[in-house]
Scaffold this motif. Structure first.
Motif, mmCIF file in Angstrom:
data_model
loop_
_atom_site.group_PDB
_atom_site.id
_atom_site.type_symbol
_atom_site.label_atom_id
_atom_site.label_comp_id
_atom_site.label_asym_id
_atom_site.label_seq_id
_atom_site.Cartn_x
_atom_site.Cartn_y
_atom_site.Cartn_z
ATOM 1 N N ASN A 1 -1.024 12.110 6.708
ATOM 2 C CA ASN A 1 -0.580 13.043 5.557
ATOM 3 C C ASN A 1 -1.294 12.187 4.331
ATOM 4 O O ASN A 1 -1.422 11.297 4.114
ATOM 5 C CB ASN A 1 0.944 13.235 5.534
ATOM 6 C CG ASN A 1 1.283 14.525 4.593
ATOM 7 O OD1 ASN A 1 0.041 15.397 4.318
ATOM 8 N ND2 ASN A 1 2.409 14.574 4.176
ATOM 9 N N ALA A 2 -1.499 13.263 3.385
ATOM 10 C CA ALA A 2 -2.007 12.848 2.203
ATOM 11 C C ALA A 2 -1.034 13.435 0.842
ATOM 12 O O ALA A 2 -1.000 14.552 0.958
ATOM 13 C CB ALA A 2 -3.417 13.037 1.893
ATOM 14 N N THR A 3 -0.306 12.470 0.098
ATOM 15 C CA THR A 3 0.567 13.084 -0.687
ATOM 16 C C THR A 3 0.275 12.552 -2.109
ATOM 17 O O THR A 3 -0.759 11.611 -2.445
ATOM 18 C CB THR A 3 2.086 12.482 -0.415
ATOM 19 O OG1 THR A 3 2.077 10.881 -0.829
ATOM 20 C CG2 THR A 3 2.251 12.841 1.028
ATOM 21 N N GLU A 4 1.000 12.827 -3.131
ATOM 22 C CA GLU A 4 0.803 12.453 -4.616
ATOM 23 C C GLU A 4 0.884 10.800 -4.541
ATOM 24 O O GLU A 4 0.649 10.163 -5.808
ATOM 25 C CB GLU A 4 1.927 13.081 -5.610
ATOM 26 C CG GLU A 4 3.470 12.727 -5.079
ATOM 27 C CD GLU A 4 4.240 13.535 -6.054
ATOM 28 O OE1 GLU A 4 3.949 13.613 -7.642
ATOM 29 O OE2 GLU A 4 5.380 14.068 -5.679
ATOM 30 N N PHE A 5 1.627 10.102 -3.610
ATOM 31 C CA PHE A 5 1.651 8.756 -3.693
ATOM 32 C C PHE A 5 0.485 7.876 -2.857
ATOM 33 O O PHE A 5 0.318 6.815 -3.155
ATOM 34 C CB PHE A 5 3.128 8.439 -3.264
ATOM 35 C CG PHE A 5 4.448 9.132 -3.759
ATOM 36 C CD1 PHE A 5 4.595 8.738 -5.094
ATOM 37 C CD2 PHE A 5 4.934 10.178 -3.094
ATOM 38 C CE1 PHE A 5 5.756 9.482 -5.761
ATOM 39 C CE2 PHE A 5 6.138 10.825 -3.716
ATOM 40 C CZ PHE A 5 6.304 10.484 -4.869
ATOM 41 N N GLY A 6 0.104 8.722 -2.010
ATOM 42 C CA GLY A 6 -0.892 7.947 -1.203
ATOM 43 C C GLY A 6 -0.959 8.557 0.229
ATOM 44 O O GLY A 6 -0.697 9.702 0.657
ATOM 45 N N LEU A 7 -1.537 7.759 1.080
ATOM 46 C CA LEU A 7 -1.850 8.095 2.446
ATOM 47 C C LEU A 7 -0.729 7.401 3.306
ATOM 48 O O LEU A 7 -0.561 6.465 3.315
ATOM 49 C CB LEU A 7 -3.220 7.534 2.887
ATOM 50 C CG LEU A 7 -4.526 8.184 2.342
ATOM 51 C CD1 LEU A 7 -5.614 7.584 2.801
ATOM 52 C CD2 LEU A 7 -4.710 9.580 2.116
ATOM 53 N N PHE A 8 -0.469 8.517 4.368
ATOM 54 C CA PHE A 8 0.433 7.911 5.420
ATOM 55 C C PHE A 8 -0.448 7.859 6.522
ATOM 56 O O PHE A 8 -0.976 8.896 7.019
ATOM 57 C CB PHE A 8 1.532 8.762 5.814
ATOM 58 C CG PHE A 8 2.784 8.724 4.438
ATOM 59 C CD1 PHE A 8 3.604 7.894 4.651
ATOM 60 C CD2 PHE A 8 2.773 9.651 3.505
ATOM 61 C CE1 PHE A 8 4.469 7.595 3.866
ATOM 62 C CE2 PHE A 8 3.691 9.436 2.606
ATOM 63 C CZ PHE A 8 4.622 8.312 2.661
ATOM 64 N N VAL A 9 -0.432 6.699 7.179
ATOM 65 C CA VAL A 9 -1.183 6.253 8.253
ATOM 66 C C VAL A 9 -0.753 5.888 9.498
ATOM 67 O O VAL A 9 0.642 5.327 9.662
ATOM 68 C CB VAL A 9 -1.960 5.101 7.945
ATOM 69 C CG1 VAL A 9 -3.120 4.885 9.318
ATOM 70 C CG2 VAL A 9 -3.050 5.392 6.759
ATOM 71 N N GLY A 10 -0.711 6.621 10.726
ATOM 72 C CA GLY A 10 0.205 6.583 11.942
ATOM 73 C C GLY A 10 -0.378 5.126 12.622
ATOM 74 O O GLY A 10 -1.615 4.835 12.804
ATOM 75 N N LEU A 11 0.411 4.181 12.851
ATOM 76 C CA LEU A 11 0.346 3.106 13.574
ATOM 77 C C LEU A 11 0.800 2.960 14.887
ATOM 78 O O LEU A 11 1.334 3.992 15.423
ATOM 79 C CB LEU A 11 0.775 2.219 12.504
ATOM 80 C CG LEU A 11 0.414 1.943 11.265
ATOM 81 C CD1 LEU A 11 0.738 0.967 10.300
ATOM 82 C CD2 LEU A 11 -1.280 1.835 11.239
ATOM 83 N N ASP A 12 1.020 1.582 15.267
ATOM 84 C CA ASP A 12 1.644 1.487 16.863
ATOM 85 C C ASP A 12 3.170 1.753 16.671
ATOM 86 O O ASP A 12 3.740 1.822 16.018
ATOM 87 C CB ASP A 12 1.522 0.004 16.945
ATOM 88 C CG ASP A 12 0.114 -0.552 17.083
ATOM 89 O OD1 ASP A 12 -0.846 0.493 17.306
ATOM 90 O OD2 ASP A 12 -0.196 -1.898 17.199
ATOM 91 N N ASN A 13 3.435 2.165 17.934
ATOM 92 C CA ASN A 13 4.957 2.590 18.245
ATOM 93 C C ASN A 13 5.365 3.683 17.259
ATOM 94 O O ASN A 13 6.670 3.620 16.943
ATOM 95 C CB ASN A 13 5.754 1.400 18.211
ATOM 96 C CG ASN A 13 5.457 0.207 19.356
ATOM 97 O OD1 ASN A 13 4.955 0.542 20.323
ATOM 98 N ND2 ASN A 13 5.221 -0.820 18.757
ATOM 99 N N ASP A 14 4.640 4.663 16.964
ATOM 100 C CA ASP A 14 5.195 5.838 16.214
ATOM 101 C C ASP A 14 5.583 5.406 14.631
ATOM 102 O O ASP A 14 6.185 6.214 14.317
ATOM 103 C CB ASP A 14 6.219 6.474 17.027
ATOM 104 C CG ASP A 14 5.834 7.083 18.058
ATOM 105 O OD1 ASP A 14 4.794 7.486 18.216
ATOM 106 O OD2 ASP A 14 6.706 7.274 19.037
ATOM 107 N N ILE A 15 5.108 4.079 14.262
ATOM 108 C CA ILE A 15 5.440 4.059 12.897
ATOM 109 C C ILE A 15 4.619 4.395 11.867
ATOM 110 O O ILE A 15 3.225 4.559 12.391
ATOM 111 C CB ILE A 15 6.106 2.527 12.658
ATOM 112 C CG1 ILE A 15 4.994 1.526 12.833
ATOM 113 C CG2 ILE A 15 7.054 2.142 13.597
ATOM 114 C CD1 ILE A 15 5.009 0.350 12.567
#
Length: 252
Positions: free
Chosen positions: A67-81
């Protein structure tokens, strides 16, 4: 809240099913109320602890933009975090608002691990940190000759970029700095993608701005030609001097 490390605010049925046997940890025993509190997630490895062990601060990771929000990017990493790239950590030279427009949901990107807060369950990432800060050290100095690439044509001048791909510097050359000849101080004579030689006139690390001038380079070249091949005071015309300089350069 004690069922999964990463699945928040979901129905328990999406985590376990009826008659399923699971391992749990006893969290609390309230004899007076005859209650026993159990934890399902505590019987499993903390994914943030596992993450920092596998990817310590300073390492490079790869993940999908969730996702891209007004704060920055959320990036999917290992183990669903998820890790977050703050706007300020996207690019060294352009604003976060501009830089985030380059990214699309589902795109796989690389980033550097900046911090892992296990208690707050946060992973901070940086994209710009994959490359060196172009303003650090003495990479660029006043009076340095560089080759720039025209990236935009404007009425007041031209925007140019230079440097390495992962640490490009953006600068603006005003009309008055496009040439020593006033007739050549026209932005429209350039095209996006043109490569031109210029000189760095100022480097302001505080504001992260670099000023560039074609005119300054022309004047420097002219001065060096006069010093090497004579001066107009000795009877040689400027055309003779520059002609000699060009002839000498062609021999080299």
């Amino acid at each position: 809240s004690e069922m999964s490390w990463t699945k928040k605010n979901v129905h328990p049925g999406k985590i376990v099913s009826t008659s399923q046997e699971v391992d749990v940890i006893v969290l609390d025993v309230d004899s007076a109320k005859r209650r026993i509190s159990l934890g399902l997630k505590q019987a499993q490895a903390n994914p943030w602890e596992a993450f920092v062990e596998a990817h310590p601060v300073g390492s490079t990771v790869e993940g999908e933009v969730k996702n891209a929000t007004e704060f920055g990017l959320f990036v999917g990493l290992d183990n669903d975090i998820d890790g977050m790239v703050h706007l300020s950590d996207l690019d060294w030279n352009v604003s976060g608002e501009e830089a985030i427009q380059r990214y699309r949901k589902g795109e796989v990107i690389k980033a550097k691990v900046l911090d892992v807060d296990i208690e707050k369950e946060r992973v901070s990432l940086g994209v710009k940190q994959l490359g060196a800060d172009p303003m650090e050290g003495d990479v660029y100095k006043r009076g340095q000759q560089i080759t720039v690439t025209v990236s935009a044509i404007e009425t007041g001048g031209i925007e140019v970029k230079f440097g390495e791909d992962d640490a490009l510097v953006t600068a603006f050359i005003r009309k008055s700095d496009l040439s020593r000849d006033r007739n050549e101080q026209r932005p429209e004579r350039f095209n996006v993608g043109d490569r031109i030689d210029a000189m760095i006139t100022t480097v302001d690390k505080a504001t992260r701005r670099v000023s560039v001038s074609v005119k300054a380079l022309e004047m420097k070249d002219e001065q060096e030609a006069i010093e090497q091949f004579g001066s107009s005071d000795s009877g040689a015309s400027l055309g003779d001097i520059l002609g000699a300089a060009l002839k000498n350069a062609s021999k080299d």
